[in-house]
Design a protein around this motif. Structure first.
Motif, PDB file in Angstrom:
ATOM      1  N   ALA A 243       0.826  -1.204   0.000  1.00 54.47           N
ATOM      2  CA  ALA A 243       0.000   0.000   0.000  1.00 54.47           C
ATOM      3  C   ALA A 243       0.866   1.262   0.000  1.00 54.47           C
ATOM      4  N   TYR A 244       1.929   1.242   0.769  1.00 53.06           N
ATOM      5  CA  TYR A 244       2.821   2.394   0.825  1.00 53.06           C
ATOM      6  C   TYR A 244       3.489   2.622  -0.530  1.00 53.06           C
ATOM      7  N   ALA A 252       0.192   7.548   4.218  1.00 50.92           N
ATOM      8  CA  ALA A 252       0.473   8.366   5.390  1.00 50.92           C
ATOM      9  C   ALA A 252      -0.797   9.022   5.893  1.00 50.92           C
ATOM     10  N   PHE A 253      -1.638   9.528   4.947  1.00 47.67           N
ATOM     11  CA  PHE A 253      -2.881  10.163   5.356  1.00 47.67           C
ATOM     12  C   PHE A 253      -3.825   9.178   6.036  1.00 47.67           C
ATOM     13  N   SER A 254      -3.953   7.973   5.485  1.00 47.52           N
ATOM     14  CA  SER A 254      -4.844   6.967   6.068  1.00 47.52           C
ATOM     15  C   SER A 254      -4.397   6.563   7.465  1.00 47.52           C
ATOM     16  N   ARG A 255      -3.098   6.402   7.617  1.00 47.45           N
ATOM     17  CA  ARG A 255      -2.589   6.026   8.948  1.00 47.45           C
ATOM     18  C   ARG A 255      -2.805   7.150   9.944  1.00 47.45           C
ATOM     19  N   SER A 256      -2.711   8.406   9.477  1.00 49.24           N
ATOM     20  CA  SER A 256      -2.949   9.531  10.383  1.00 49.24           C
ATOM     21  C   SER A 256      -4.402   9.568  10.820  1.00 49.24           C
ATOM     22  N   MET A 257      -5.319   9.317   9.878  1.00 53.71           N
ATOM     23  CA  MET A 257      -6.728   9.297  10.246  1.00 53.71           C
ATOM     24  C   MET A 257      -7.031   8.195  11.282  1.00 53.71           C
ATOM     25  N   GLN A 258      -6.408   7.056  11.084  1.00 52.89           N
ATOM     26  CA  GLN A 258      -6.581   5.967  12.068  1.00 52.89           C
ATOM     27  C   GLN A 258      -6.013   6.364  13.423  1.00 52.89           C
ATOM     28  N   THR A 281      -0.178  17.087  10.994  1.00 59.13           N
ATOM     29  CA  THR A 281       0.307  17.353   9.640  1.00 59.13           C
ATOM     30  C   THR A 281      -0.851  17.548   8.674  1.00 59.13           C
ATOM     31  N   PHE A 282      -1.835  16.620   8.757  1.00 55.39           N
ATOM     32  CA  PHE A 282      -2.940  16.656   7.809  1.00 55.39           C
ATOM     33  C   PHE A 282      -4.092  17.543   8.275  1.00 55.39           C
ATOM     34  N   LEU A 283      -3.889  18.253   9.399  1.00 59.10           N
ATOM     35  CA  LEU A 283      -4.891  19.210   9.854  1.00 59.10           C
ATOM     36  C   LEU A 283      -4.465  20.641   9.562  1.00 59.10           C
ATOM     37  N   ARG A 284      -3.253  20.831   9.050  1.00 62.85           N
ATOM     38  CA  ARG A 284      -2.780  22.159   8.699  1.00 62.85           C
ATOM     39  C   ARG A 284      -3.137  22.464   7.248  1.00 62.85           C
ATOM     40  N   SER A 285      -3.099  23.756   6.923  1.00 62.93           N
ATOM     41  CA  SER A 285      -3.505  24.174   5.577  1.00 62.93           C
ATOM     42  C   SER A 285      -2.568  23.684   4.502  1.00 62.93           C
ATOM     43  N   ASP A 286      -1.291  23.468   4.827  1.00 63.67           N
ATOM     44  CA  ASP A 286      -0.354  23.027   3.814  1.00 63.67           C
ATOM     45  C   ASP A 286      -0.398  21.531   3.602  1.00 63.67           C
ATOM     46  N   GLY A 287      -1.172  20.821   4.405  1.00 63.14           N
ATOM     47  CA  GLY A 287      -1.239  19.367   4.232  1.00 63.14           C
ATOM     48  C   GLY A 287      -2.432  18.952   3.442  1.00 63.14           C
ATOM     49  N   ARG A 313     -17.700   9.309  11.860  1.00 61.81           N
ATOM     50  CA  ARG A 313     -17.400   9.705  10.489  1.00 61.81           C
ATOM     51  C   ARG A 313     -15.981   9.386  10.089  1.00 61.81           C
ATOM     52  N   VAL A 314     -15.159   9.034  11.068  1.00 62.35           N
ATOM     53  CA  VAL A 314     -13.760   8.701  10.737  1.00 62.35           C
ATOM     54  C   VAL A 314     -13.742   7.361  10.034  1.00 62.35           C
ATOM     55  N   PRO A 315     -13.169   7.227   8.888  1.00 66.18           N
ATOM     56  CA  PRO A 315     -13.162   5.943   8.157  1.00 66.18           C
ATOM     57  C   PRO A 315     -12.312   4.919   8.880  1.00 66.18           C
ATOM     58  N   GLU A 316     -12.852   3.704   9.036  1.00 70.49           N
ATOM     59  CA  GLU A 316     -12.111   2.596   9.621  1.00 70.49           C
ATOM     60  C   GLU A 316     -11.372   1.856   8.512  1.00 70.49           C
ATOM     61  N   PRO A 317     -10.228   1.309   8.808  1.00 73.33           N
ATOM     62  CA  PRO A 317      -9.491   0.556   7.783  1.00 73.33           C
ATOM     63  C   PRO A 317     -10.285  -0.661   7.380  1.00 73.33           C
ATOM     64  N   GLY A 318     -10.399  -0.946   6.132  1.00 71.08           N
ATOM     65  CA  GLY A 318     -11.149  -2.105   5.664  1.00 71.08           C
ATOM     66  C   GLY A 318     -10.988  -2.273   4.182  1.00 71.08           C
ATOM     67  N   PRO A 319     -11.737  -3.183   3.600  1.00 67.70           N
ATOM     68  CA  PRO A 319     -11.591  -3.458   2.172  1.00 67.70           C
ATOM     69  C   PRO A 319     -12.069  -2.310   1.283  1.00 67.70           C
ATOM     70  N   GLU A 320     -12.926  -1.364   1.808  1.00 68.49           N
ATOM     71  CA  GLU A 320     -13.415  -0.254   1.001  1.00 68.49           C
ATOM     72  C   GLU A 320     -12.618   1.022   1.250  1.00 68.49           C
ATOM     73  N   GLU A 321     -11.400   0.909   1.704  1.00 71.87           N
ATOM     74  CA  GLU A 321     -10.560   2.064   1.996  1.00 71.87           C
ATOM     75  C   GLU A 321     -10.233   2.800   0.690  1.00 71.87           C
ATOM     76  N   PRO A 322     -10.260   4.163   0.643  1.00 69.28           N
ATOM     77  CA  PRO A 322     -10.006   4.902  -0.603  1.00 69.28           C
ATOM     78  C   PRO A 322      -8.621   4.617  -1.144  1.00 69.28           C
ATOM     79  N   ASP A 323      -8.492   4.737  -2.432  1.00 63.48           N
ATOM     80  CA  ASP A 323      -7.231   4.431  -3.093  1.00 63.48           C
ATOM     81  C   ASP A 323      -6.323   5.639  -3.223  1.00 63.48           C
ATOM     82  N   SER A 324      -6.802   6.847  -2.924  1.00 61.45           N
ATOM     83  CA  SER A 324      -5.956   8.045  -3.114  1.00 61.45           C
ATOM     84  C   SER A 324      -6.375   9.111  -2.120  1.00 61.45           C
ATOM     85  N   VAL A 325      -5.510  10.136  -2.037  1.00 57.24           N
ATOM     86  CA  VAL A 325      -5.798  11.256  -1.140  1.00 57.24           C
ATOM     87  C   VAL A 325      -7.029  12.004  -1.608  1.00 57.24           C
TER      88      VAL A 325
END
Length: 334
Positions: A243-244, A252-258, A281-287, A313-325
């Motif tokens: 995946a990486y 990196a974004f998915s792991r941060s959300m988790q 990182t992903f809560l700042r405007s530059d992320g 509303r936070v997505p849980e890791p699973g088979p329907e996880e998004p493929d991109s940012v």
């Protein structure tokens, strides 16, 4: 008439003399004919006997087999364990004349006392030459035959034949019973202790075998579980690596959300971090893009006001996880 008067007394005298000189010998008895105390005739066959009236007398003796029970007698065998013994023996007259000369006027009653003394002496002689265990074993029959032979030889002088001897009782003296019982009790307790010790030893062997089996089974199960867990971790790491390599930024974004979902649980969650921490990182405007940043800020406000609804509303890791940012940003915007 005068002759008839003389014949009647004479006939009466003859009848009296005839009855006085005749006697009957029964088949169950022996008879001695005595004259002035001396034996003149011995009759052992049944039938009709004759004696001289008024001079000779008839003495009758029982010809049947007689029995006698001795009084309890204390003897000491070779092993010095005293025993109380009594016997029963059977005897009969072998020679009536010898018997009369030996016992005199005492008859059978006097012979019984003398026979009991002879029997006691024979019992002491025989049982005193063997250990007490022989008296209580199969050798008992041989010992009784020896007693019979010794008593019979001594009784020959009385004109008596000893036919059989039986030891009817063989006990310990009363004062020795308690010591014997105590010794028997100690032996049984020792045997019981030995049995318990052997049982405990066997139980320990079984218990040790069971413990070893349990240890081996648990160790084998733990080994197998560690192998499976290691293989699962390796597969997980492989999936993460794939995946990486596919989209590092999205990974990196998915792991941060988790991490956000795991860290911000509970109603009173508090975190003390620097504003420029990598955690935000992903809560700042530059992320994130503008829309994603606005959605993230709205999510943060909602997280403060209603944490449970925000976490849902936070997505849980699973088979329907998004493929991109981009897809993840679209999920957060929605």
């Amino acid at each position: 008439m005068k002759k008839a008067g003389l014949l009647l007394p004479a006939f009466a005298v003859v009848v009296v003399l005839a009855f006085s000189s005749l006697f009957i010998v029964d088949e169950r008895e022996n008879v001695l004919v005595l004259q002035f105390g001396q034996v003149r005739q011995e009759i052992t066959e049944p039938g009709l006997g004759f004696k001289v009236p008024f001079i000779q007398e008839v003495v009758r003796y029982d010809a049947r087999i007689l029995g006698l029970q001795t009084q309890p007698l204390e003897v000491t065998p070779l092993d010095d364990r005293r025993l109380v013994v009594d016997a029963f023996f059977r005897w009969r007259l072998r020679d009536v004349t010898t018997f009369r000369q030996a016992v005199g006027l005492d008859g059978v009653r006097g012979a019984q006392g003398r026979m009991e003394r002879i029997m006691n002496a024979a019992i002491r002689e025989v049982l005193g030459s063997v250990p007490s265990t022989s008296v209580l074993s199969e050798d008992r029959t041989g010992l009784m035959n020896r007693i019979r032979d010794i008593a019979s030889r001594q009784a020959n002088s009385l004109g008596i034949e000893v036919i059989d001897v039986r030891l009817t009782r063989t006990d310990l003296p009363q004062e020795n019973l308690e010591a014997t019982f105590a010794r028997m009790r100690a032996e049984r307790e020792r045997e019981a202790a030995d049995e318990r010790a052997r049982g405990s030893e066997a139980a320990q062997r079984v218990r040790a075998l069971a413990d070893r089996t349990v240890t081996e089974l648990v160790s084998s199960a733990q080994r197998d579980s560690e192998i499976v867990r290691g293989e699962a971790d390796a597969e997980r790491n492989r999936v993460y690596a794939d995946a990486y390599n596919l989209d590092p930024e999205f990974f990196a974004f998915s792991r941060s959300m988790q991490s956000y979902a795991a860290a911000l649980r509970g109603e009173n969650s508090s975190m003390v971090l620097r504003p420029d921490s990598e955690f935000f990182t992903f809560l700042r405007s530059d992320g994130l893009s503008g829309d994603a940043l606005a959605a993230a800020e709205a999510f943060a406000s909602e997280l403060e006001e209603n944490p449970d609804a925000a976490r849902e509303r936070v997505p849980e890791p699973g088979p329907e996880e998004p493929d991109s940012v981009q897809e993840l940003e679209d999920m957060i915007s929605n």
